[in-house]
Design a protein around this motif. Structure first.
Motif, mmCIF file in Angstrom:
data_model
loop_
_atom_site.group_PDB
_atom_site.id
_atom_site.type_symbol
_atom_site.label_atom_id
_atom_site.label_comp_id
_atom_site.label_asym_id
_atom_site.label_seq_id
_atom_site.Cartn_x
_atom_site.Cartn_y
_atom_site.Cartn_z
ATOM 1 N N ALA A 91 43.979 52.580 37.941
ATOM 2 C CA ALA A 91 44.264 51.138 37.815
ATOM 3 C C ALA A 91 44.355 50.460 39.179
ATOM 4 C CB ALA A 91 45.592 50.940 37.077
ATOM 5 N N PHE A 92 44.005 49.191 39.196
ATOM 6 C CA PHE A 92 44.259 48.322 40.357
ATOM 7 C C PHE A 92 44.531 46.928 39.814
ATOM 8 C CE2 PHE A 92 42.862 45.020 43.265
ATOM 9 C CZ PHE A 92 43.610 45.332 44.379
ATOM 10 N N HIS A 93 45.702 46.374 40.175
ATOM 11 C CA HIS A 93 46.039 45.056 39.636
ATOM 12 C C HIS A 93 46.459 44.066 40.720
ATOM 13 C CE1 HIS A 93 45.541 46.416 35.531
ATOM 14 N NE2 HIS A 93 46.214 47.502 35.850
ATOM 15 N N GLY A 94 46.012 44.282 41.960
ATOM 16 C CA GLY A 94 46.310 43.314 43.010
ATOM 17 C C GLY A 94 47.265 43.866 44.042
ATOM 18 N N ARG A 95 47.565 43.019 45.032
ATOM 19 C CA ARG A 95 48.322 43.496 46.191
ATOM 20 C C ARG A 95 49.679 42.813 46.342
ATOM 21 N NH1 ARG A 95 43.014 43.162 47.591
ATOM 22 N NH2 ARG A 95 42.065 44.973 48.574
ATOM 23 N N SER A 96 50.204 42.229 45.277
ATOM 24 C CA SER A 96 51.544 41.647 45.404
ATOM 25 C C SER A 96 52.571 42.763 45.242
ATOM 26 C CB SER A 96 51.758 40.547 44.357
ATOM 27 O OG SER A 96 51.734 41.129 43.079
ATOM 28 N N PHE A 155 46.070 46.898 31.323
ATOM 29 C CA PHE A 155 44.768 47.579 31.464
ATOM 30 C C PHE A 155 43.674 46.621 31.934
ATOM 31 C CE2 PHE A 155 42.179 46.002 27.945
ATOM 32 C CZ PHE A 155 43.125 45.367 27.164
ATOM 33 N N GLU A 156 42.651 47.219 32.548
ATOM 34 C CA GLU A 156 41.420 46.487 32.877
ATOM 35 C C GLU A 156 40.360 46.955 31.887
ATOM 36 O OE1 GLU A 156 40.893 47.197 37.442
ATOM 37 O OE2 GLU A 156 42.470 48.434 36.609
ATOM 38 N N SER A 157 39.566 46.041 31.352
ATOM 39 C CA SER A 157 38.535 46.485 30.403
ATOM 40 C C SER A 157 37.410 47.207 31.130
ATOM 41 C CB SER A 157 38.001 45.318 29.583
ATOM 42 O OG SER A 157 37.652 44.271 30.430
ATOM 43 N N ALA A 169 46.104 42.297 29.263
ATOM 44 C CA ALA A 169 44.728 42.527 29.723
ATOM 45 C C ALA A 169 44.562 41.845 31.074
ATOM 46 C CB ALA A 169 43.732 41.957 28.716
ATOM 47 N N ASP A 170 44.268 42.636 32.099
ATOM 48 C CA ASP A 170 43.979 42.075 33.417
ATOM 49 C C ASP A 170 42.491 41.760 33.449
ATOM 50 O OD1 ASP A 170 43.273 41.591 36.019
ATOM 51 O OD2 ASP A 170 44.514 43.171 36.880
ATOM 52 N N GLU A 171 42.176 40.482 33.249
ATOM 53 C CA GLU A 171 40.779 40.035 33.217
ATOM 54 C C GLU A 171 40.437 39.285 34.497
ATOM 55 O OE1 GLU A 171 38.385 40.328 30.807
ATOM 56 O OE2 GLU A 171 39.508 41.321 29.204
ATOM 57 N N ILE A 172 41.183 39.564 35.564
ATOM 58 C CA ILE A 172 40.933 38.870 36.833
ATOM 59 C C ILE A 172 39.485 39.100 37.265
ATOM 60 C CG2 ILE A 172 41.527 38.823 39.301
ATOM 61 C CD1 ILE A 172 44.040 38.012 38.174
ATOM 62 N N PHE A 173 39.051 40.337 37.177
ATOM 63 C CA PHE A 173 37.672 40.661 37.567
ATOM 64 C C PHE A 173 36.708 40.547 36.386
ATOM 65 C CE2 PHE A 173 34.520 44.126 37.570
ATOM 66 C CZ PHE A 173 33.693 43.688 38.591
ATOM 67 N N THR A 174 37.140 40.974 35.213
ATOM 68 C CA THR A 174 36.217 41.130 34.087
ATOM 69 C C THR A 174 36.017 39.864 33.249
ATOM 70 O OG1 THR A 174 38.116 42.017 32.896
ATOM 71 C CG2 THR A 174 36.537 43.616 33.751
ATOM 72 N N SER A 208 41.081 35.038 36.598
ATOM 73 C CA SER A 208 40.991 34.238 37.807
ATOM 74 C C SER A 208 39.555 34.047 38.301
ATOM 75 C CB SER A 208 41.833 34.874 38.926
ATOM 76 O OG SER A 208 41.674 34.178 40.123
ATOM 77 N N LYS A 209 38.962 35.079 38.877
ATOM 78 C CA LYS A 209 37.770 34.931 39.726
ATOM 79 C C LYS A 209 36.704 34.001 39.145
ATOM 80 C CE LYS A 209 38.398 39.616 41.570
ATOM 81 N NZ LYS A 209 39.063 39.422 42.872
ATOM 82 N N GLY A 210 36.205 34.299 37.954
ATOM 83 C CA GLY A 210 35.103 33.536 37.384
ATOM 84 C C GLY A 210 35.497 32.129 36.965
HETATM 85 C C1 LIG Z 1 41.535 43.799 38.442
HETATM 86 C C2 LIG Z 1 42.218 42.932 39.444
HETATM 87 N N1 LIG Z 1 43.462 42.517 39.200
HETATM 88 C C3 LIG Z 1 44.112 41.693 40.059
HETATM 89 C C4 LIG Z 1 43.516 41.276 41.231
HETATM 90 C C5 LIG Z 1 44.267 40.317 42.114
HETATM 91 O O1 LIG Z 1 44.537 40.800 43.348
HETATM 92 P P1 LIG Z 1 45.418 39.951 44.365
HETATM 93 O O2 LIG Z 1 46.653 39.552 43.663
HETATM 94 O O3 LIG Z 1 45.678 40.923 45.463
HETATM 95 O O4 LIG Z 1 44.570 38.817 44.771
HETATM 96 C C6 LIG Z 1 42.225 41.707 41.544
HETATM 97 C C7 LIG Z 1 41.582 41.307 42.797
HETATM 98 O O5 LIG Z 1 40.618 41.832 43.267
HETATM 99 C C8 LIG Z 1 41.560 42.550 40.621
HETATM 100 O O6 LIG Z 1 40.291 42.978 40.842
#
Ligand SMILES: Cc1ncc(COP(=O)(O)O)c(C=O)c1O
Length: 331
Positions: free
Chosen positions: A31-36, A111-113, A144-149, A173-175
């Motif tokens: 998993a990766f959900h950001g850097r906070s 989760f990330e999809s 659901a972390d849809e930041i990327f997906t 977020s991103k899109g």
């Molecule tokens: C799946 C996912 N979640 C969350 C984040 C948000 O990251 P941050 O809070 O560090 O901007 C990202 C950024 O790349 C990501 O890919």
């Protein structure tokens, strides 16, 4: 003063708070959900966890959902029944500590999809559905972390639609802003997002509600709305990437273990940890142009491919050519 309906909502919210958290958070390996502070603790990479560690946050990691790279996977058949069972075991050990009433609460399954940083991993659908079902049974909120997906990056508007699970909370977020502004969005089912829980002002900060950022999102959303063939177009892109990558990969079976495309993303799984070197070759193999791809420390054998969703056939041909040159370079 509460109306009856409001009092009921408040009751549900209170019950949920009492049952759920704050407590343990459950994620998949990779998993990766950001850097906070809190989200970095959910990452499988210690590099991210060390940055802003939130000590005391308990995180349970379920087995990797990557049936292509996991040593326990059944070859060609995805995640095995043992792993599916493993993702439905957590909870009992948390609740068991000190007896039933002293157990840790489980707040959320996140989760990330498609795990981007984890190596472009699409969780085995059965595995994900089993994990979501179990999370609900444990009283956890499903996020659901849809930041990327989100916004068609992996095919449908939301990545979770690929497996058919229904989250309680969606973060994206991103899109939404297409790189034009820093902005994210949280959606939740009622009563999680009701004014009783998130009172007006509770989300306030210096960088909330900036008119220019909202204007960017407005414009981007208008364009999304006008793109009526997006589902079909992204599927076509998926197929175009898959066929080109498969063709080139077949030239070097000793170097490429497999390729996969998921909507507007693809991954190249190598037979060893040389993705970083390949990434360099993708940029330098054709001196005046090159192709941008990503690799991560969490998956040194995977090349992540995320072209613009509007990429054309000629550019994809060029991409295949650069891929072949990079493979020849490694060989
Ligand atoms: C799946 C996912 N979640 C969350 C984040 C948000 O990251 P941050 O809070 O560090 O901007 C990202 C950024 O790349 C990501 O890919």
């Amino acid at each position: 003063m509460h109306t009856d309906a409001e009092a009921t909502v408040q009751g549900v919210v209170d019950d949920e708070l009492a049952t759920n958290g704050p407590g343990t958070i459950v994620v998949f390996e990779g998993a990766f959900h950001g850097r906070s502070g809190v989200t970095s603790m959910l990452s499988s990479s210690p590099r991210y966890r060390e940055l802003l560690a939130t000590w005391g946050l308990e995180v349970v990691r379920l087995p990797s959902p990557d049936s292509q790279r996991c040593p326990h996977a059944v070859a060609g058949a995805g995640c095995g029944p043992g792993c599916r069972e493993a993702v439905t075991r957590w909870g009992s050990e948390l609740r068991g500590i000190g007896g039933r009433d002293f157990g840790r609460k489980v707040s959320a399954f996140v989760f990330e999809s498609v795990q981007n940083v984890g190596g472009m991993v699409e969780p085995d659908h059965e595995l994900l559905r089993a994990a979501v079902r179990h999370a609900r049974e444990q009283g956890a909120v499903v996020i659901a972390d849809e930041i990327f997906t989100g916004m068609h990056r992996v095919g449908p508007r939301w990545g979770f639609q690929r497996s058919g699970v229904t989250p309680d909370i969606v973060v994206t977020s991103k899109g939404l802003a297409n790189g034009g502004a820093a902005l994210s969005m949280v959606w939740s089912r009622e009563p999680l997002g009701s004014p009783e829980r998130y009172r007006p002002g509770s989300h306030s900060s210096t960088y909330v509600g900036i008119p220019s950022a909202l204007a960017v999102v407005d414009t981007v959303l208008d364009r999304w709305e006008r793109w009526t063939t997006v589902d079909k177009d992204v599927l076509r892109l998926e197929e175009a990437m898959r066929s080109r990558l498969t063709e080139v990969a077949a030239l070097h079976p000793d170097l490429v273990r497999g390729v996969d495309a998921m909507g507007g993303t693809a991954r190249i799984v190598l037979t060893g940890p040389y993705a970083g070197r390949m990434r360099h070759l993708f940029r330098s193999g054709h001196p005046d142009t090159g192709v941008l791809v990503a690799t991560t420390g969490m998956a040194p054998d995977v090349i992540n491919v995320h072209p613009p969703l509007v990429i054309g056939e000629r550019e994809l041909d060029f991409f295949a050519q650069v891929f072949e040159t990079a493979l020849n370079g490694i060989a």
